[in-house]
Motif scaffolding. Structure first.
Motif: not given
Length: 462
Positions: A305-326
């Protein structure tokens, strides 16, 4: 240690003793295994004190880790390979700092205090020292830089001052030795770039200027180059700017995002590729760049979904983005991408509650490649291969697992506790004396049967 591999050249030949010293000294860098999401804004209830954790390599809902001592939504975090460290509150007057150990679970413990009260701070770290800089004190902006040694506890120590007082929404990026602070607000957006040498102390030094005054963009970096994208100038921007961290000078025009975005909180990177996910105005676009090559961002895929104020954490292979506001509601969705590929996100799971502007951090833990060591007969030297090591801390550990001699066979029959001999279907090489499958100093051999290791001194046939 002689001839130790460089960050961008991780293959070589060393003595085993030197390899062990390097591992214990933390010069092999790792990819992350566990990610933490802490604090954030839950909507009508305001800030959150929840801490969730995920295992980056798998998918599933976030698991409750514990709680921060207070609800908070306007603070930043730093992390080593073992600890996640955050402020104890975002309320004016608080200076407290607290921490958790990544690979345990539980509530935060007291770490110490900052040298000054502030929120909306920026942060940067290498694997041993963490820094907090700038921020807002309530009536004014701060130029304070303070630091801690992350694997100890105690009060933060004065590092020096930024060249210009400003609150966060400034982007921090860094190499293992240098932190670069780009942009910020005073409250108008500024183009200032400062840098500090992480292992020293002293006032920040003017690095150069961004092309435009910018705040609330997204930043990522390789080991040598820092990139800043989007942000508020004061309207949403599509500009991508970059600097070479080892030198000084003004940012150069890297290219453009595929859209104009402010609050690009979903920035993540490997050592070669950078991602910019979501943003304000609310968008589901994921852009990517090759950090070493200037040029416009390319379409990677889309968020769910379209969103902002989300945050990402990652290692060198995978990025996970969580939370936010649509745009209407705060979200609990987590989703992920594989950084080296392209495509739409895949559902990862859910946070424990709806939140935006969460703090994130990840711990490093990874295996060496398959068959990483090359031995030479009669030599005490071994070649160790570990590309993209990314390890720079004194507390890293490399585990050698599933190492086999090359001489393998099967049992001819089941064993029981009364037997004193073992019958093999093929005993070839199990009495080898050439050094390929060497005996120990007492002229004994070892054989591993499932989880048992058995010592033997002679073999007759099979």
């Amino acid at each position: 240690m002689a001839n130790y591999p460089q960050i961008d050249d991780c293959s070589g030949v060393w003595k085993l003793k030197d390899v062990n010293t390097a591992v214990q000294g933390g010069y092999w860098r790792l990819g992350g295994s566990r990610g933490l999401c802490a604090g954030g804004n839950e909507g009508d209830v305001g800030g959150s004190n929840n801490i969730d954790f995920i295992t980056l390599a798998s998918a599933g809902n976030a698991t409750d880790f514990g709680d921060c001592s207070n609800a908070q939504e306007r603070t930043g975090a730093i992390s080593s390979h073992t600890r996640f460290i955050c402020d104890s509150s975002d309320s004016p007057g608080y200076t407290g700092v607290e921490f958790v150990q990544f690979m345990t679970t539980g509530n935060t413990s007291d770490f110490g205090d900052h040298t000054a009260t502030r929120y909306f701070t920026g942060s940067a770290s290498n694997s041993t020292r963490g820094l907090k800089f700038g921020g807002e004190t309530g009536p004014s902006d701060s130029n304070v830089i303070d630091y801690c040694t992350m694997d100890t506890t105690g009060n933060f120590i004065d590092f020096g001052d930024l060249t210009q007082a400003r609150r966060s929404h400034n982007a921090g990026a860094g190499s293992p030795t240098r932190a670069v602070v780009m942009g910020g607000q005073t409250p108008s957006s500024v183009n200032t770039i400062d840098f500090i040498e992480i292992a020293t102390t002293g006032n920040a030094v003017d690095f150069g200027d961004l092309l435009l005054g910018t705040a609330s963009g997204g930043s990522n970096s390789s080991l040598t180059r820092a990139v800043y994208a989007g942000g508020q100038q004061p309207g949403a921007s599509n500009t991508i700017m970059a600097v070479e961290m080892s030198s000084r000078g003004n940012a150069f025009d890297f290219g453009n995002l595929t859209r104009s975005s402010n609050h690009v909180g979903g920035a993540a990177s490997s050592t070669t590729r950078g991602l910019f996910q979501g943003g304000d105005p609310s968008t589901n676009i994921i852009d990517y760049i090759t950090i070493a090559t200037a040029g416009d961002a390319a379409d990677f895929g889309n968020l769910s979904v379209a969103k902002y104020y989300a945050k990402a954490i990652s290692n060198i292979t995978r990025a996970v983005i969580g939370g936010g506001n649509d745009g209407s509601n705060k979200l609990n969705v987590m989703e992920y991408v594989t950084i080296a590929s392209t495509g739409n996100v895949t559902d990862f799971g859910d946070l424990s509650g709806v939140r935006e502007n969460i703090m994130g951090g990840n711990v490093s833990s990874a295996k060496l490649p398959i068959n990483p060591m090359i031995f030479q007969d009669g030599s005490k030297v071994v070649q160790v291969l570990h590309p993209n090591h990314q390890m720079h801390t004194t507390n890293n550990n490399v585990q050698f697992m599933d190492i086999k001699s090359g001489a393998t066979t099967t049992l001819a029959s089941n064993l029981d506790r009364t037997q004193t001999t073992i019958t093999l279907t093929d005993g070839t090489n199990f009495d080898d004396t050439t050094g390929k499958f060497s005996r120990d100093a007492s002229n004994n051999w070892l054989i591993k049967v499932q989880n048992e290791t058995i010592l033997y001194s002679s073999i007759s046939g099979n």
